[in-house]
Design a protein around this motif. Sequence first.
Motif, mmCIF file in Angstrom:
data_model
loop_
_atom_site.group_PDB
_atom_site.id
_atom_site.type_symbol
_atom_site.label_atom_id
_atom_site.label_comp_id
_atom_site.label_asym_id
_atom_site.label_seq_id
_atom_site.Cartn_x
_atom_site.Cartn_y
_atom_site.Cartn_z
ATOM 1 N N ILE A 26 39.610 7.931 58.054
ATOM 2 C CA ILE A 26 38.456 8.452 58.791
ATOM 3 C C ILE A 26 37.403 8.924 57.783
ATOM 4 O O ILE A 26 37.713 9.148 56.617
ATOM 5 N N ALA A 27 36.179 9.067 58.274
ATOM 6 C CA ALA A 27 35.115 9.506 57.372
ATOM 7 C C ALA A 27 33.989 10.135 58.164
ATOM 8 O O ALA A 27 33.882 9.950 59.381
ATOM 9 N N MET A 28 33.164 10.885 57.469
ATOM 10 C CA MET A 28 31.876 11.295 58.001
ATOM 11 C C MET A 28 30.834 10.530 57.190
ATOM 12 O O MET A 28 30.996 10.324 55.981
ATOM 13 N N ALA A 29 29.792 10.089 57.882
ATOM 14 C CA ALA A 29 28.766 9.306 57.196
ATOM 15 C C ALA A 29 27.398 9.697 57.730
ATOM 16 O O ALA A 29 27.243 9.998 58.914
ATOM 17 N N ARG A 30 26.415 9.723 56.825
ATOM 18 C CA ARG A 30 25.036 9.962 57.264
ATOM 19 C C ARG A 30 24.369 8.603 57.395
ATOM 20 O O ARG A 30 24.290 7.856 56.417
ATOM 21 N N VAL A 31 23.951 8.281 58.624
ATOM 22 C CA VAL A 31 23.492 6.923 58.933
ATOM 23 C C VAL A 31 22.216 6.971 59.767
ATOM 24 O O VAL A 31 21.837 8.032 60.276
#
Lengths: 368, 130
Positions: A328-333
């Motif tokens: 899993i990840a957090m991403a700024r998109v």
Amino acid sequence: MGQKTALYDKHLQMNAKLVDFGGWDMPIHYGSQVEEHHIVRSDAGMFDVSHMTVVDVTGADAKEYLRYLLANDVIRLQEQGKALYSGMLNETGGVVDDLIVYLMTEPDVTGEWFRVVVNCGTREKDLRWMADHTAQFDNVALTERPELAMVAIQGPNALAKVTSVLSEARVKLINDLKVFQGRESEGWFFARTGYTGEDGLEVMVPEEYVADFWQALADAGVAPCGLGARDTLRLEAGMNLYGSDMDEKVSPLMANMGWTIAWEPAERDFVGRKALEKQRETGVKQKLVGLVLESRGVLRSHQKVMINGEEAGEITSGSFSPTLGCSIAMARVSADIADTCHVDMRGKLVEVKVVKPSFVRNGEKVYS
Amino acid sequence: MSDIPSDLKYVASHEWIRDEGDGVVTIGITDHAQDLLGDVVFVELPEVGAEFATGDDLGVVESVKAASDVYAPLSGEILAINGDLEDAPELVNSDPYGDGWFVRLRLSDTTEVDDLLDADGYAELCEAES
């Protein structure tokens, strides 16, 4: 050698693997990060978080000072001990740090006392920033409390195991705590807060008592856990890590922290307010989302997020989720992202699912 | 101190090699390597029959901490892979020289074995790196 917490000898005794963490020698794990992660989700684990910075804010203007310093509004603290999560912003609306503030006294008494807990890696910058912003207030005192050690005990059995080693008076105090509330007891502070997505406590302890407290918890079956598990737990819980998921160049609106901005009352001025209002008006182009990789492999921070072959952001935190058994990840998109996208993993484009940045709460999967 | 069995050979990129006789070797990563990586969560291995030259990427180990390439310590053809690692990658941590093996290789040039480090040489190298 880095700075040592009052639990350093305990960590060595318990076979911790130590790493440098913001200038402190801290346990990364005591054998297996993944096992420690599972223990917190299923039973109870404890973390030495004494490296965190505790600052008491007192004086007749303490409340007005914090209402100016923080994007969230401490006026929301309407019961003794209640806690509030907030960003401390700069004038451009970037996040100087994220923090928790507790109301230590009853609300609305003269000379309220607040306790602020900020990150360890940002300590000097934060203390300077906080001190600089006292200038326009006549009566605010900031007192750092380095003599307080801090232990976070987290997991479904955390409260039961902690109360098994404490006096009757303290057990009663803990049993009366609501979620996100803390109370003092003869120099100790018990707060029902944490950074794992499980129930639990964060306990501030005068450092001369902390080694015995730690040992008593270990004897009561609380497993020592390192900062490695703390990171995978907080990521599963969708909680931001300062310096990775946001920093001084990132607005809370682009870091899934919009809920921490108290826009009302509109007449309250706080540092960064004007910049945020402008962003709210024009809309922000990026947001923080959660990513789930259902096939093999591990998403890592700084990997590029691709939409239709074009770069559309990057991962801010990525790891393997021991609870879900996948990455899993957090991403700024880009704010207009659909429900799937690709990630450039070591030169290979891999499809991932886009979800709200919250994956596990109280041991259960929460995204769909 | 990590475990470095004296009956194995090693390379500087932290793979171990066990001579199985008849020009066949078993390959894995060392105790030191698994300790540096932390909990292993995925292992990507080549197909049986694939051929590698010394130093080629043989696979990838993903741990909670990082992704790490595994290099072919010798040239040859893959005879077998450890399928257990697919469901139990933690074997690499718990038994790096036993059940945590990666691949079996038929050597294309058995003289390459002479260039490998012995246990003392590898221990020295780990010491120097720490």
